[in-house]
Scaffold this active site. Structure first.
Site, mmCIF file in Angstrom:
data_model
loop_
_atom_site.group_PDB
_atom_site.id
_atom_site.type_symbol
_atom_site.label_atom_id
_atom_site.label_comp_id
_atom_site.label_asym_id
_atom_site.label_seq_id
_atom_site.Cartn_x
_atom_site.Cartn_y
_atom_site.Cartn_z
ATOM 1 N N GLU A 57 0.924 -1.239 -0.077
ATOM 2 C CA GLU A 57 0.016 0.135 0.039
ATOM 3 C C GLU A 57 0.935 1.157 0.071
ATOM 4 O OE1 GLU A 57 -0.542 -2.590 2.100
ATOM 5 O OE2 GLU A 57 -2.592 -3.017 1.678
ATOM 6 N N PHE A 91 -11.904 -6.898 13.690
ATOM 7 C CA PHE A 91 -10.947 -7.445 12.852
ATOM 8 C C PHE A 91 -10.424 -6.378 11.743
ATOM 9 C CE2 PHE A 91 -9.469 -9.965 8.815
ATOM 10 C CZ PHE A 91 -8.421 -10.215 9.525
ATOM 11 N N GLN A 92 -9.299 -6.292 11.945
ATOM 12 C CA GLN A 92 -8.737 -5.140 10.708
ATOM 13 C C GLN A 92 -9.291 -3.843 10.845
ATOM 14 O OE1 GLN A 92 -8.491 -6.815 6.852
ATOM 15 N NE2 GLN A 92 -6.817 -7.914 7.336
ATOM 16 N N LYS A 95 -17.698 -0.273 5.916
ATOM 17 C CA LYS A 95 -18.201 -1.330 4.737
ATOM 18 C C LYS A 95 -19.687 -1.118 4.512
ATOM 19 C CE LYS A 95 -17.201 -6.068 3.255
ATOM 20 N NZ LYS A 95 -17.011 -7.428 3.560
ATOM 21 N N MET A 109 24.967 8.196 1.811
ATOM 22 C CA MET A 109 24.594 9.473 2.467
ATOM 23 C C MET A 109 24.909 9.203 4.050
ATOM 24 S SD MET A 109 24.089 12.478 1.947
ATOM 25 C CE MET A 109 22.924 13.128 0.620
HETATM 26 C C1 LIG Z 1 12.523 5.228 4.988
HETATM 27 C C2 LIG Z 1 13.849 5.762 5.219
HETATM 28 N N1 LIG Z 1 14.667 5.235 6.100
HETATM 29 C C3 LIG Z 1 15.872 5.842 6.455
HETATM 30 C C4 LIG Z 1 16.317 6.968 5.870
HETATM 31 C C5 LIG Z 1 17.728 7.663 6.322
HETATM 32 N N2 LIG Z 1 18.316 7.622 5.127
HETATM 33 C C6 LIG Z 1 18.844 8.439 4.219
HETATM 34 S S1 LIG Z 1 19.680 8.337 2.977
HETATM 35 C C7 LIG Z 1 20.033 6.695 3.620
HETATM 36 C C8 LIG Z 1 20.902 5.695 2.711
HETATM 37 C C9 LIG Z 1 20.429 5.589 1.197
HETATM 38 O O1 LIG Z 1 21.317 4.627 0.499
HETATM 39 P P1 LIG Z 1 21.137 4.300 -0.921
HETATM 40 O O2 LIG Z 1 19.824 4.125 -1.020
HETATM 41 O O3 LIG Z 1 22.252 3.028 -1.009
HETATM 42 O O4 LIG Z 1 21.963 5.652 -1.416
HETATM 43 P P2 LIG Z 1 23.018 6.369 -1.556
HETATM 44 O O5 LIG Z 1 23.137 7.470 -0.604
HETATM 45 O O6 LIG Z 1 23.918 5.361 -1.253
HETATM 46 O O7 LIG Z 1 23.169 7.095 -2.939
HETATM 47 C C10 LIG Z 1 19.341 6.445 4.687
HETATM 48 C C11 LIG Z 1 19.356 5.267 5.448
HETATM 49 C C12 LIG Z 1 15.462 7.631 5.003
HETATM 50 N N3 LIG Z 1 15.761 8.544 4.260
HETATM 51 N N4 LIG Z 1 14.341 6.843 4.751
#
Ligand SMILES: Cc1ncc(C[n+]2csc(CCOP(=O)(O)OP(=O)(O)O)c2C)c(N)n1
Ligand SMILES: [Mg+2]
Lengths: 165, 614
Positions: free
Chosen positions: B72, B134-135, B184, B505
């Site tokens: 979803e 439920f749900q 529903k 990052m």
């Molecule tokens: C749902 C979610 N969880 C955690 C984060 C924190 N976060 C930001 S960038 C990142 C790493 C992303 O890694 P990747 O997809 O390999 O991209 P890269 O930075 O290596 O290009 C994380 C864990 C986020 N932005 N979104």
């Protein structure tokens, strides 16, 4: 920092109060007092009065955020829109006997608090007024056996002809 | 408010295809009729018990197409992609309980980035609400802060009005997601239809027309400016292509430089010489220096986000600030401004252009010419410079991969979505967007897993366009199940993974702020993306060295099927320039390429206050 009395006219639908309160908690604004009740005969609109405090910038934000809610008709910062009246009602239970009891009754008269319940060891006073008047009365009652307080929160309205709508 | 047309009037106009002729339509049928009236042609959804009546009604009509996602959250991002790339309202349909809770991330994402959506959620029958049935989940309670507005339909008589109103609220003012919770029994029981009301909403009346006095004030400030800047944001995109056209006209008319937030990219053509590139944390040197030294700033539809301002008390210290926004709560939220204009970006720009032409005050052209000289000096630093070795077997630089991708896509109608991380910033820096609505990224919430489903939604809306998700190897796994959706609907989305084997990052921040302690940021046990693509009936490609890159890009663009291109890039590359948290715009770090220059790379220069910021 300043205190603001904000009146909000809202559509009286389910969840509207939760929206307002959620906005305050979600964005870290203060609620010093909050009252809400329908104000139209057909119960379609409610008026929420919120006493809050913050910097001028925060209070402006609060008003803008409230104004953004879909069921909000109008937001009025009464503390900025010219003179206004703000009143609160408190029910105050004082338990005691002897000299303290007499003193409580004398002070209640001076404050124009009404005795609405009495037993040989207690009074329940009803007091209406500005919040600081209620505070002052409660301070005086504390050493005299103040046992319980129920306050309504502030209801407020502008002086003169002008209205919120 | 009693505005709905009585049932029998409505019945007379019904086309017989959708419902039986004598009996009043069911809630589900009335719902679909309202959706059709709102111009809905596609819904992204996932079925379940509470919404079965809607699925049954969908089965028996063909005005609305349903795209079955695999989760979803992805339905919501797909609807965001659809909405952002078309300017229309995206529609989501999910079941009660887990269906609704799975949608929450997408709703918050749409709220933060002002994307118009209507999310229809199933709910347990009205008489069971509150019983822990439920749900059952308190969906309106859970999503109150996750939506622009939400509704629980408790009476059949309200259904059609609420659905129409939901669309109105979603698309007007500052757009956003609106949720309608549908018990529903409301879906099963007869429900009268009502046409959308032409009367204005009782309490919701967003202001779109700017105050002429404020426009005059803004023009007076801008005419007298010596070092002006136009700083634009997602609001210009939301206001529609007309706003982007007017922006170009205004910037050309004034001769001002223009910069954009991440969300606003494409509103002003990136290849135009008056464009300074993106501003903010990973913006160009020239854009941020201009923001710091400007004397009059015009903010069009941006919100002084913390990624843009850097340290607030050092943000553009000497400037007069004009802020045009459709949302009054954006004004003076974090930055106090000198002139606030509430209104739609297109209307505001139109008014500014007219007022600019009418105002007879001459513009200070000499000062502006000097300002451009200064800007050209900053530009000459070439803050996005990097070095790609062409020797055989060289490691691919991620920046180079994006540049080559950009070049290879010229001449094609191209939409780009991203996940979140370094690759997202490199895409923003090196892919050039000349048109609005072609760049889709999760800006406010920064949701990893956004890009693939968003690309899906774009491709559904634009079947013949080239749609690319620029991804990271970590982010892509967050909604990888949507490969199944791509296969089912033959959506030829291209997933371009900049695979640095790190949550890059996160790794970058750990390098700069946490003493190179790479805690849990290595992407261990990655799947073989080529085989993964193949198992989902897609094409898998891999580029291991610079020699492979152009061939892989060409192959990816040539096939008319979904593709995962696994681009193995330099694992240690960082995104520069960078304004570290807690720093001012003129304290930005340039990359290692600029080490030798003054004001250049200084390594660990993040302040203690900066540490607590994210
Ligand atoms: C749902 C979610 N969880 C955690 C984060 C924190 N976060 C930001 S960038 C990142 C790493 C992303 O890694 P990747 O997809 O390999 O991209 P890269 O930075 O290596 O290009 C994380 C864990 C986020 N932005 N979104
Ligand atoms: Mg990575």
């Amino acid at each position: 920092m300043r205190s603001a009395t904000i009146s909000v006219l809202v559509e009286n639908e389910s969840g509207v109060l939760a929206r307002v309160i959620g906005l305050f908690s979600g964005r870290g604004y203060n609620i010093d007092s909050l009252t809400v009740a329908p104000v139209e005969r057909d119960q379609r609109q409610s008026r929420i009065t919120i006493v809050t405090s913050g910097t001028e910038m925060v209070i402006e934000q609060i008003k803008a955020q409230l104004g953004r809610l879909v069921p909000v008709y109008r937001v009025l910062d009464l503390s900025r829109e010219g003179p206004h009246l703000a009143r609160e009602l408190a029910l105050i239970k004082v338990v005691g006997s002897g000299e303290a009891r007499q003193e409580a009754l004398r002070l209640a008269e001076a404050f124009r608090a009404r005795v609405i319940d009495a037993s040989t060891e207690s009074f329940v006073f009803e007091l209406t007024g500005a919040s600081d008047k209620l505070d002052a009365f409660l301070d005086l009652m504390r050493p005299l056996g103040l046992a319980e307080v129920s306050r309504t929160g502030v209801a407020a309205i502008a002086r003169g002809r002008s209205t919120i709508t | 408010m009693g505005l709905f047309v009585p049932a029998l009037n409505g019945m007379a106009e019904m086309d017989g295809s959708m419902m039986a002729s004598e009996t009043m339509a069911s809630g589900a049928e009335t719902l679909l009729r309202a959706l059709v009236a709102q111009g809905v042609d596609v819904i992204f959804g996932y079925p379940g018990g509470a919404v079965l009546p809607i699925y049954d009604a969908l089965f028996q009509q063909d005005a609305i197409r349903h795209v079955l996602v695999r989760h979803e959250q992805a339905a919501v991002h797909a609807a965001e992609g659809y909405a952002r790339s078309t300017g229309r309202v995206g529609v989501v349909l999910v079941t009660s309980g887990p269906g609704a809770t799975n949608a929450v991330t997408g709703l918050v994402d749409a709220l933060m980035d002002s994307i118009p959506l209507v999310c229809l959620t199933g709910q347990v029958p009205t008489h069971l609400i509150g019983n822990d049935a439920f749900q059952e989940a308190d969906t309106t309670g859970i999503t109150r802060q996750a939506t622009k507005h939400n509704y629980l339909v408790k009476q059949s008589a309200d259904l059609a009005r609420v659905v129409h109103e939901a669309f109105h609220v979603a698309r007007t003012g500052r757009p956003g997601p609106v949720l309608v919770d549908l018990p529903k029994d409301i879906l099963i029981n007869p429900a009268p239809y009502a046409e959308p009301s032409a009367a204005p909403h009782a309490s919701y009346r967003p202001r779109t027309t700017p105050d002429p006095a404020r426009i005059a004030q803004a023009v007076a400030l801008l005419k007298r400016s010596e070092r002006p800047i136009v700083y634009t944001g997602g609001g210009v995109i939301n206001a529609g292509p007309e706003a982007a056209k007017l922006l170009l006209e205004f910037v050309r008319l004034t001769g001002f430089p223009c910069t954009s937030t991440l969300m606003g990219l494409g509103a002003y053509p990136a290849s135009d010489p008056q464009f300074l590139g993106m501003l903010g944390m990973h913006g160009t040197y020239e854009a941020n220096m201009v923001m710091h030294d400007t004397d009059v700033m015009l903010n069009m539809g941006a919100r002084f986000d913390d990624r843009v301002t850097g340290r607030l008390n050092a943000f553009s210290p000497g400037s007069k600030k004009i802020h045009a926004d459709i949302d009054p709560s954006s004004i003076n939220k974090s930055v106090t401004v000198d002139c606030a204009i509430i209104g739609d970006a297109a209307e505001t720009l139109r008014a500014l252009i007219t007022a600019w032409k009418q105002d007879t005050t001459p513009q200070n052209r000499d000062a502006l010419a000097k300002w451009w000289q200064q800007i050209d000096f900053w530009r000459s630093k070439n803050s996005l410079r990097y070095t790609q070795s062409r020797d055989a077997g060289s490691v691919i630089k991620p920046q180079y991969a994006i540049e080559q991708l950009y070049k290879a896509t010229r001449g094609r109608e191209t939409f780009v979505t991203t996940e979140v991380g370094q690759h997202q910033m490199w895409a923003a820096q090196y892919f050039r967007f000349d048109k609005p609505n072609h760049w889709l990224t999760s800006g406010g919430l920064g949701t990893m897993g956004y890009g693939l489903p968003a690309a899906m939604g774009v491709q559904v809306a634009h079947p013949d366009a080239l749609v690319i998700d620029i991804a990271g190897e970590a982010s892509i796994l967050m909604n990888i199940q949507e490969m199944g959706t791509l296969a089912q609907y033959r959506l030829p989305v291209k997933i371009f993974i900049l695979n640095n084997q790190y949550m890059g990052m996160v790794r970058q921040w750990q390098e700069l702020l946490h003493g190179n302690r790479y805690s849990e940021s290595y992407s261990a046990a990655l799947p073989d993306f080529v085989k993964l693509a193949e198992s989902f009936h897609a094409v898998g490609l891999r580029a291991e060295t610079v020699d492979d890159l152009d061939r892989v890009i060409a192959e990816m663009l040539a096939v008319d099927r979904p593709v995962i291109a696994d681009i193995c890039v330099d694992q240690k590359e960082n995104v520069y320039p960078m304004i570290p948290s807690g720093a001012a715009h003129n304290e930005m770090l340039l990359g290692p390429e600029h080490k030798a220059e003054s004001g250049g790379y200084t390594g660990n220069s993040v302040t203690d206050e900066g540490m607590v910021l994210i």
